[in-house]
Motif scaffolding. Structure first.
Motif, PDB file in Angstrom:
ATOM      1  N   SER A 141       6.854  18.394   4.611  1.00 41.47           N
ATOM      2  CA  SER A 141       8.245  18.224   5.034  1.00 41.47           C
ATOM      3  C   SER A 141       8.332  17.729   6.476  1.00 41.47           C
ATOM      4  CB  SER A 141       8.984  19.555   4.902  1.00 41.47           C
ATOM      5  OG  SER A 141      10.304  19.425   5.350  1.00 41.47           O
ATOM      6  N   ASP A 142       9.164  16.719   6.684  1.00 38.40           N
ATOM      7  CA  ASP A 142       9.395  16.186   8.029  1.00 38.40           C
ATOM      8  C   ASP A 142      10.648  16.787   8.659  1.00 38.40           C
ATOM      9  OD1 ASP A 142       7.174  14.533   7.783  1.00 38.40           O
ATOM     10  OD2 ASP A 142       8.354  12.859   6.992  1.00 38.40           O
ATOM     11  N   ASP A 143      11.500  17.376   7.866  1.00 34.90           N
ATOM     12  CA  ASP A 143      12.766  17.946   8.309  1.00 34.90           C
ATOM     13  C   ASP A 143      12.528  19.371   8.814  1.00 34.90           C
ATOM     14  OD1 ASP A 143      15.297  19.020   8.594  1.00 34.90           O
ATOM     15  OD2 ASP A 143      16.003  18.426   6.616  1.00 34.90           O
ATOM     16  N   SER A 144      12.789  19.613  10.087  1.00 37.07           N
ATOM     17  CA  SER A 144      12.510  20.939  10.663  1.00 37.07           C
ATOM     18  C   SER A 144      13.371  22.030  10.033  1.00 37.07           C
ATOM     19  CB  SER A 144      12.698  20.922  12.180  1.00 37.07           C
ATOM     20  OG  SER A 144      14.036  20.650  12.509  1.00 37.07           O
ATOM     21  N   ASN A 145      14.584  21.690   9.632  1.00 33.43           N
ATOM     22  CA  ASN A 145      15.442  22.671   8.980  1.00 33.43           C
ATOM     23  C   ASN A 145      14.877  23.053   7.613  1.00 33.43           C
ATOM     24  OD1 ASN A 145      17.689  24.274   9.344  1.00 33.43           O
ATOM     25  ND2 ASN A 145      19.091  22.833   8.362  1.00 33.43           N
ATOM     26  N   GLN A 146      14.400  22.046   6.870  1.00 34.20           N
ATOM     27  CA  GLN A 146      13.793  22.323   5.573  1.00 34.20           C
ATOM     28  C   GLN A 146      12.491  23.111   5.744  1.00 34.20           C
ATOM     29  OE1 GLN A 146      12.622  18.919   3.168  1.00 34.20           O
ATOM     30  NE2 GLN A 146      13.557  19.890   1.387  1.00 34.20           N
ATOM     31  N   GLN A 147      11.714  22.780   6.762  1.00 37.12           N
ATOM     32  CA  GLN A 147      10.482  23.528   7.033  1.00 37.12           C
ATOM     33  C   GLN A 147      10.794  24.995   7.294  1.00 37.12           C
ATOM     34  OE1 GLN A 147       8.484  21.501  10.256  1.00 37.12           O
ATOM     35  NE2 GLN A 147       6.963  20.680   8.842  1.00 37.12           N
ATOM     36  N   LYS A 148      11.878  25.238   8.001  1.00 34.93           N
ATOM     37  CA  LYS A 148      12.286  26.618   8.297  1.00 34.93           C
ATOM     38  C   LYS A 148      12.546  27.396   7.012  1.00 34.93           C
ATOM     39  CE  LYS A 148      16.328  28.851  10.007  1.00 34.93           C
ATOM     40  NZ  LYS A 148      17.638  28.652  10.606  1.00 34.93           N
ATOM     41  N   PHE A 149      13.243  26.765   6.042  1.00 25.35           N
ATOM     42  CA  PHE A 149      13.512  27.443   4.779  1.00 25.35           C
ATOM     43  C   PHE A 149      12.239  27.635   3.958  1.00 25.35           C
ATOM     44  CE2 PHE A 149      17.934  25.957   5.520  1.00 25.35           C
ATOM     45  CZ  PHE A 149      18.526  27.213   5.530  1.00 25.35           C
ATOM     46  N   TRP A 150      11.342  26.632   3.979  1.00 24.96           N
ATOM     47  CA  TRP A 150      10.069  26.797   3.280  1.00 24.96           C
ATOM     48  C   TRP A 150       9.280  27.949   3.895  1.00 24.96           C
ATOM     49  CZ3 TRP A 150       9.064  25.444  -1.362  1.00 24.96           C
ATOM     50  CH2 TRP A 150       9.593  24.274  -1.913  1.00 24.96           C
ATOM     51  N   MET A 151       9.267  28.041   5.231  1.00 18.96           N
ATOM     52  CA  MET A 151       8.549  29.127   5.902  1.00 18.96           C
ATOM     53  C   MET A 151       9.160  30.487   5.554  1.00 18.96           C
ATOM     54  SD  MET A 151       5.928  27.991   7.440  1.00 18.96           S
ATOM     55  CE  MET A 151       5.499  29.414   8.398  1.00 18.96           C
ATOM     56  N   GLN A 152      10.462  30.520   5.456  1.00 16.25           N
ATOM     57  CA  GLN A 152      11.139  31.762   5.067  1.00 16.25           C
ATOM     58  C   GLN A 152      10.706  32.185   3.663  1.00 16.25           C
ATOM     59  OE1 GLN A 152      15.408  31.378   5.033  1.00 16.25           O
ATOM     60  NE2 GLN A 152      15.747  33.583   4.990  1.00 16.25           N
ATOM     61  N   SER A 153      10.630  31.228   2.754  1.00 16.17           N
ATOM     62  CA  SER A 153      10.202  31.562   1.387  1.00 16.17           C
ATOM     63  C   SER A 153       8.742  32.012   1.370  1.00 16.17           C
ATOM     64  CB  SER A 153      10.424  30.376   0.438  1.00 16.17           C
ATOM     65  OG  SER A 153       9.533  29.324   0.703  1.00 16.17           O
ATOM     66  N   LEU A 154       7.886  31.349   2.161  1.00 13.78           N
ATOM     67  CA  LEU A 154       6.477  31.754   2.243  1.00 13.78           C
ATOM     68  C   LEU A 154       6.342  33.168   2.796  1.00 13.78           C
ATOM     69  CD1 LEU A 154       4.801  28.482   3.572  1.00 13.78           C
ATOM     70  CD2 LEU A 154       4.529  29.511   1.312  1.00 13.78           C
ATOM     71  N   THR A 155       7.154  33.484   3.785  1.00  7.97           N
ATOM     72  CA  THR A 155       7.113  34.816   4.386  1.00  7.97           C
ATOM     73  C   THR A 155       7.458  35.884   3.355  1.00  7.97           C
ATOM     74  OG1 THR A 155       7.677  33.896   6.547  1.00  7.97           O
ATOM     75  CG2 THR A 155       8.052  36.259   6.241  1.00  7.97           C
ATOM     76  N   LYS A 156       8.503  35.635   2.553  1.00 11.01           N
ATOM     77  CA  LYS A 156       8.885  36.606   1.522  1.00 11.01           C
ATOM     78  C   LYS A 156       7.758  36.813   0.511  1.00 11.01           C
ATOM     79  CE  LYS A 156      13.860  36.294   1.614  1.00 11.01           C
ATOM     80  NZ  LYS A 156      14.897  36.915   0.830  1.00 11.01           N
ATOM     81  N   LEU A 157       7.114  35.724   0.103  1.00 14.60           N
ATOM     82  CA  LEU A 157       6.016  35.844  -0.852  1.00 14.60           C
ATOM     83  C   LEU A 157       4.826  36.570  -0.224  1.00 14.60           C
ATOM     84  CD1 LEU A 157       6.086  32.340  -2.585  1.00 14.60           C
ATOM     85  CD2 LEU A 157       7.085  34.495  -3.390  1.00 14.60           C
ATOM     86  N   PHE A 158       4.531  36.249   1.030  1.00 17.20           N
ATOM     87  CA  PHE A 158       3.425  36.915   1.718  1.00 17.20           C
ATOM     88  C   PHE A 158       3.673  38.425   1.810  1.00 17.20           C
ATOM     89  CE2 PHE A 158       1.635  38.726   5.586  1.00 17.20           C
ATOM     90  CZ  PHE A 158       0.281  38.516   5.344  1.00 17.20           C
TER      91      PHE A 158
END
Length: 175
Positions: A141-158
């Motif tokens: 992802s090049d979009d920092s806002n989208q990266q933020k949401f992906w990171m949020q989802s990764l955090t929940k799974l972790f």
């Protein structure tokens, strides 16, 4: 390399701990896994890792690389690995079972946070694969806002995976 090592440890731990039986009746976490695919009953509720060699093969699938196309379809980069019979199960799990959108993955993280006790082997495996998919999407992802949401989802799974791995210790009141 660190992500690959962590994935191997998570998969190996889940394989070793697979004989731990739960006393709770489970809600279906990945409902799409219970649909017959491609007219093949053996792909109903598919699981990749049923033995230690299969854990190692799954690690090899992930470590040699996967490609995500515009539609979110995952394919193995290595043609030799793609020709293996277990690669078709990998394809079904990655393309028909695990969630692909940020909102679906966030919902999965929320659902996992309410699971009492340890995850079933197949749910653990699918959560790890969802996390691997999310990590790939985050890096693409090049979009920092989208990266933020992906990171949020990764955090929940972790957090869900960590809670699962620590379950025997957390149950007795240890922190």
């Amino acid at each position: 390399m660190l992500i690959q090592s962590c994935l191997l440890l998570l998969l190996l731990y889940n394989y070793v701990d697979a004989n731990f039986t739960s006393k709770w009746h489970r809600a279906v976490i990945f409902p799409s896994a219970h649909r017959v695919r491609r007219s093949t009953p053996e792909l109903l509720d598919p699981v990749l890792q049923m033995s230690l060699p299969e854990v190692e093969l799954l690690y090899e699938f992930l470590s040699t690389g996967v490609h995500i196309d515009q539609g979110g379809h995952l394919t193995l980069r290595d043609p030799e690995l793609s020709s293996l019979r277990k690669a078709s199960t990998f394809d079904v799990v990655c393309n028909d079972v695990i969630p692909k959108s940020i909102s679906e993955i966030l919902r999965l993280g929320d659902k996992l946070s309410h699971v009492p006790g340890p995850l079933r082997r197949e749910d653990f495996e699918r959560t790890v694969l969802t996390m691997a998919y999310g990590a790939l999407k985050t890096s693409q992802s090049d979009d920092s806002n989208q990266q933020k949401f992906w990171m949020q989802s990764l955090t929940k799974l972790f957090i869900a995976l960590r809670r699962d791995l620590m379950f025997p210790y957390n149950e007795g009141g240890h922190h």
